[in-house]
Write an enzyme that holds these catalytic residues in place. Structure first.
Site, PDB file in Angstrom:
ATOM      1  N   TYR A  92       0.836  -1.207   0.000  1.00  0.00           N
ATOM      2  CA  TYR A  92       0.000   0.000   0.000  1.00  0.00           C
ATOM      3  C   TYR A  92       0.871   1.258   0.000  1.00  0.00           C
ATOM      4  O   TYR A  92       0.677   2.170  -0.817  1.00  0.00           O
ATOM      5  CB  TYR A  92      -0.917  -0.005   1.228  1.00  0.00           C
ATOM      6  CG  TYR A  92      -1.723   1.259   1.354  1.00  0.00           C
ATOM      7  CD1 TYR A  92      -2.826   1.480   0.534  1.00  0.00           C
ATOM      8  CD2 TYR A  92      -1.375   2.250   2.269  1.00  0.00           C
ATOM      9  CE1 TYR A  92      -3.558   2.657   0.622  1.00  0.00           C
ATOM     10  CE2 TYR A  92      -2.105   3.419   2.365  1.00  0.00           C
ATOM     11  CZ  TYR A  92      -3.197   3.612   1.544  1.00  0.00           C
ATOM     12  OH  TYR A  92      -3.917   4.778   1.622  1.00  0.00           O
ATOM     13  N   LYS A 100       1.271   4.368  -2.799  1.00  0.00           N
ATOM     14  CA  LYS A 100       0.940   5.760  -2.489  1.00  0.00           C
ATOM     15  C   LYS A 100       2.125   6.688  -2.790  1.00  0.00           C
ATOM     16  O   LYS A 100       1.929   7.852  -3.150  1.00  0.00           O
ATOM     17  CB  LYS A 100       0.482   5.879  -1.033  1.00  0.00           C
ATOM     18  CG  LYS A 100      -0.845   5.168  -0.783  1.00  0.00           C
ATOM     19  CD  LYS A 100      -1.992   5.915  -1.436  1.00  0.00           C
ATOM     20  CE  LYS A 100      -3.066   5.076  -2.035  1.00  0.00           C
ATOM     21  NZ  LYS A 100      -4.140   5.846  -2.680  1.00  0.00           N
TER      22      LYS A 100
HETATM   23  N1  LIG Z   1      -9.243   6.222   4.961  1.00  0.00           N
HETATM   24  C1  LIG Z   1      -8.002   6.598   5.224  1.00  0.00           C
HETATM   25  O1  LIG Z   1      -7.593   6.694   6.378  1.00  0.00           O
HETATM   26  C2  LIG Z   1      -7.072   6.928   4.093  1.00  0.00           C
HETATM   27  C3  LIG Z   1      -5.808   7.468   4.404  1.00  0.00           C
HETATM   28  C4  LIG Z   1      -4.937   7.791   3.376  1.00  0.00           C
HETATM   29  C5  LIG Z   1      -5.331   7.578   2.062  1.00  0.00           C
HETATM   30  N2  LIG Z   1      -6.539   7.023   1.781  1.00  0.00           N
HETATM   31  C6  LIG Z   1      -6.902   6.823   0.363  1.00  0.00           C
HETATM   32  O2  LIG Z   1      -8.175   7.370   0.123  1.00  0.00           O
HETATM   33  C7  LIG Z   1      -8.769   6.722  -1.007  1.00  0.00           C
HETATM   34  C8  LIG Z   1     -10.209   6.374  -0.677  1.00  0.00           C
HETATM   35  O3  LIG Z   1     -10.192   5.445   0.387  1.00  0.00           O
HETATM   36  P1  LIG Z   1     -11.373   5.345   1.472  1.00  0.00           P
HETATM   37  O4  LIG Z   1     -10.716   5.476   2.787  1.00  0.00           O
HETATM   38  O5  LIG Z   1     -12.491   6.232   1.121  1.00  0.00           O
HETATM   39  O6  LIG Z   1     -11.747   3.810   1.264  1.00  0.00           O
HETATM   40  P2  LIG Z   1     -13.100   3.080   0.869  1.00  0.00           P
HETATM   41  O7  LIG Z   1     -14.226   3.598   1.668  1.00  0.00           O
HETATM   42  O8  LIG Z   1     -12.747   1.632   0.935  1.00  0.00           O
HETATM   43  O9  LIG Z   1     -13.324   3.488  -0.661  1.00  0.00           O
HETATM   44  C9  LIG Z   1     -12.547   2.943  -1.684  1.00  0.00           C
HETATM   45  C10 LIG Z   1     -13.208   3.211  -3.018  1.00  0.00           C
HETATM   46  O10 LIG Z   1     -12.358   2.651  -4.045  1.00  0.00           O
HETATM   47  C11 LIG Z   1     -13.132   1.772  -4.839  1.00  0.00           C
HETATM   48  N3  LIG Z   1     -12.324   0.620  -5.241  1.00  0.00           N
HETATM   49  C12 LIG Z   1     -11.623  -0.235  -4.444  1.00  0.00           C
HETATM   50  N4  LIG Z   1     -11.069  -1.215  -5.178  1.00  0.00           N
HETATM   51  C13 LIG Z   1     -11.421  -0.985  -6.469  1.00  0.00           C
HETATM   52  C14 LIG Z   1     -11.177  -1.656  -7.694  1.00  0.00           C
HETATM   53  N5  LIG Z   1     -10.473  -2.795  -7.767  1.00  0.00           N
HETATM   54  N6  LIG Z   1     -11.712  -1.132  -8.812  1.00  0.00           N
HETATM   55  C15 LIG Z   1     -12.444  -0.006  -8.779  1.00  0.00           C
HETATM   56  N7  LIG Z   1     -12.725   0.679  -7.649  1.00  0.00           N
HETATM   57  C16 LIG Z   1     -12.222   0.187  -6.509  1.00  0.00           C
HETATM   58  C17 LIG Z   1     -14.295   1.330  -3.970  1.00  0.00           C
HETATM   59  O11 LIG Z   1     -15.403   1.039  -4.792  1.00  0.00           O
HETATM   60  P3  LIG Z   1     -16.112  -0.427  -4.893  1.00  0.00           P
HETATM   61  O12 LIG Z   1     -16.054  -1.046  -3.560  1.00  0.00           O
HETATM   62  O13 LIG Z   1     -17.503  -0.081  -5.382  1.00  0.00           O
HETATM   63  O14 LIG Z   1     -15.305  -1.122  -5.923  1.00  0.00           O
HETATM   64  C18 LIG Z   1     -14.564   2.571  -3.135  1.00  0.00           C
HETATM   65  O15 LIG Z   1     -15.439   3.433  -3.829  1.00  0.00           O
HETATM   66  C19 LIG Z   1      -7.869   5.523  -1.321  1.00  0.00           C
HETATM   67  O16 LIG Z   1      -7.040   5.834  -2.421  1.00  0.00           O
HETATM   68  C20 LIG Z   1      -7.043   5.372  -0.059  1.00  0.00           C
HETATM   69  O17 LIG Z   1      -5.792   4.796  -0.320  1.00  0.00           O
HETATM   70  C21 LIG Z   1      -7.413   6.704   2.769  1.00  0.00           C
END
Ligand SMILES: NC(=O)c1ccc[n+]([C@@H]2O[C@H](COP(=O)([O-])OP(=O)(O)OC[C@H]3O[C@@H](n4cnc5c(N)ncnc54)[C@H](OP(=O)(O)O)[C@@H]3O)[C@@H](O)[C@H]2O)c1
Length: 307
Positions: free
Chosen positions: A178, A182
């Site tokens: 991961y 990033k």
């Molecule tokens: N939450 C945190 O603490 C955090 C911190 C740093 C960075 N981030 C980044 O923020 C972004 C959003 O994450 P989140 O926290 O909102 O997570 P989340 O709630 O799990 O959302 C992830 C999204 O990505 C989509 N996704 C996952 N795998 C996919 C695939 N194989 N093909 C197409 N779409 C896919 C999911 O859609 P489906 O399930 O419908 O496929 C969902 O809409 C990510 O890039 C993550 O790395 C998050």
């Protein structure tokens, strides 16, 4: 404002911005930060393309957007499959037309880091290669003044990325996979910014860390509780809400304060200095070229840096 109950547009100070007549594609907007950012941009008047794999969840976000008066549609695409990424780009080019905002946000921390059909480690493919491919295929659709925003992570600070070894790697933990994906996000966003300038395109590219957000699906996959992760990466040893996380996304998408700003990394709506590895120009160039090779496509914006 961070830590308050306010919505993302208020936290970002853009609640008076009018995005009517503009379209935003927010990848990964069926849940979490992407959903929150999509709703926020929709409240500001933008038409929204919602993306993910889960059609029911996508339809629910479309319904929520229509309830606030936004035009919205859902397009499914699995980011493990290059042909589905291409189909998403084609739908946007042919049926939506011009894009004012592209939020490269889909991604996550995946337990399975075996190879995808391209022979690439899965997390790297979903989190980096697919947004790279999507952006390349959407370049003709980005309108003058458009903004490309890539959701990276503070996890890039503890990453190592060997660009000569991108297949399934024995012993690579999901967390390590991961973090290196990033780091790739920031390298990509910076190289995209450089090439867009060289090509004379009036389009910006920036990346961000959204915070450590326990309220999203992502956090359920973390190897430790969110506050401990914050301490591990040495930044913000606190947790953020989904609204906090989406605020920096919509800030970069719509704030006048960042008009013309490109090739920068943000957190909590402020520019930050990313790790030295993320601003290594040689690594940025190499990742760009290597990514095109892995996908079997021509290098995007190649003319801009040749001669
Ligand atoms: N939450 C945190 O603490 C955090 C911190 C740093 C960075 N981030 C980044 O923020 C972004 C959003 O994450 P989140 O926290 O909102 O997570 P989340 O709630 O799990 O959302 C992830 C999204 O990505 C989509 N996704 C996952 N795998 C996919 C695939 N194989 N093909 C197409 N779409 C896919 C999911 O859609 P489906 O399930 O419908 O496929 C969902 O809409 C990510 O890039 C993550 O790395 C998050």
């Amino acid at each position: 404002m961070f830590g308050s109950e306010a919505d993302p547009e208020t936290k970002a100070g853009i609640e008076d911005v009018d995005l009517s007549g503009r379209t935003a594609l927010v990848t990964g907007s069926t849940s979490g930060l992407g959903r929150e950012a999509a709703l926020s941009l929709g409240r500001l008047g933008a038409d929204i393309v919602v993306h993910g794999r889960d059609r029911d969840a996508g339809q629910r976000v479309v319904d929520d957007l229509e309830a606030v008066g936004a035009d919205a549609r859902f397009v499914a695409a699995d980011f493990e499959r290059p042909e589905e990424v291409s189909a998403l780009a084609e739908t946007v080019r042919e049926e939506v037309g011009e894009l004012a905002v592209l939020c490269n946000n889909a991604g996550g921390l995946f337990q399975d880091n075996s190879e995808t059909d391209l022979g690439v480690e899965r997390t790297f493919h979903i989190n980096h290669l697919s947004p790279y491919q999507l952006t390349a295929e959407l370049l003709p659709a980005l309108s003058p003044g458009a903004r490309v925003i890539t959701t990276a992570s503070v996890g890039h600070r503890i990453a190592t990325l060997n660009l000569d070894r991108l297949a399934a790697l024995t012993g690579l933990s999901p967390w390590a996979a991961y973090c290196r994906s990033k780091l790739a996000n920031i390298l990509f966003a910076n190289e995209l910014a450089r090439r867009l300038v060289a090509a004379g395109r009036n389009v910006t590219s920036n990346s961000l860390h959204p915070g450590i957000v326990p309220g999203s699906e992502f956090s359920r996959a973390l190897p430790a509780p969110a506050p401990q992760i914050g301490e591990l990466v040495g930044e913000f040893p606190t947790t953020d809400s989904v609204e906090d996380g989406a605020a920096t996304i919509v800030y970069l998408a719509a704030s006048e304060a960042v008009e013309g700003v490109t090739g920068k990394y943000f957190a909590r709506c402020r520019e930050r200095r990313p790790a030295p590895d993320a601003v290594d120009a040689e690594a940025q160039r190499k990742l760009w070229t290597r990514s095109a090779e892995l996908l079997g496509i021509e290098e995007p914006l190649a003319d801009a840096v040749e001669g």
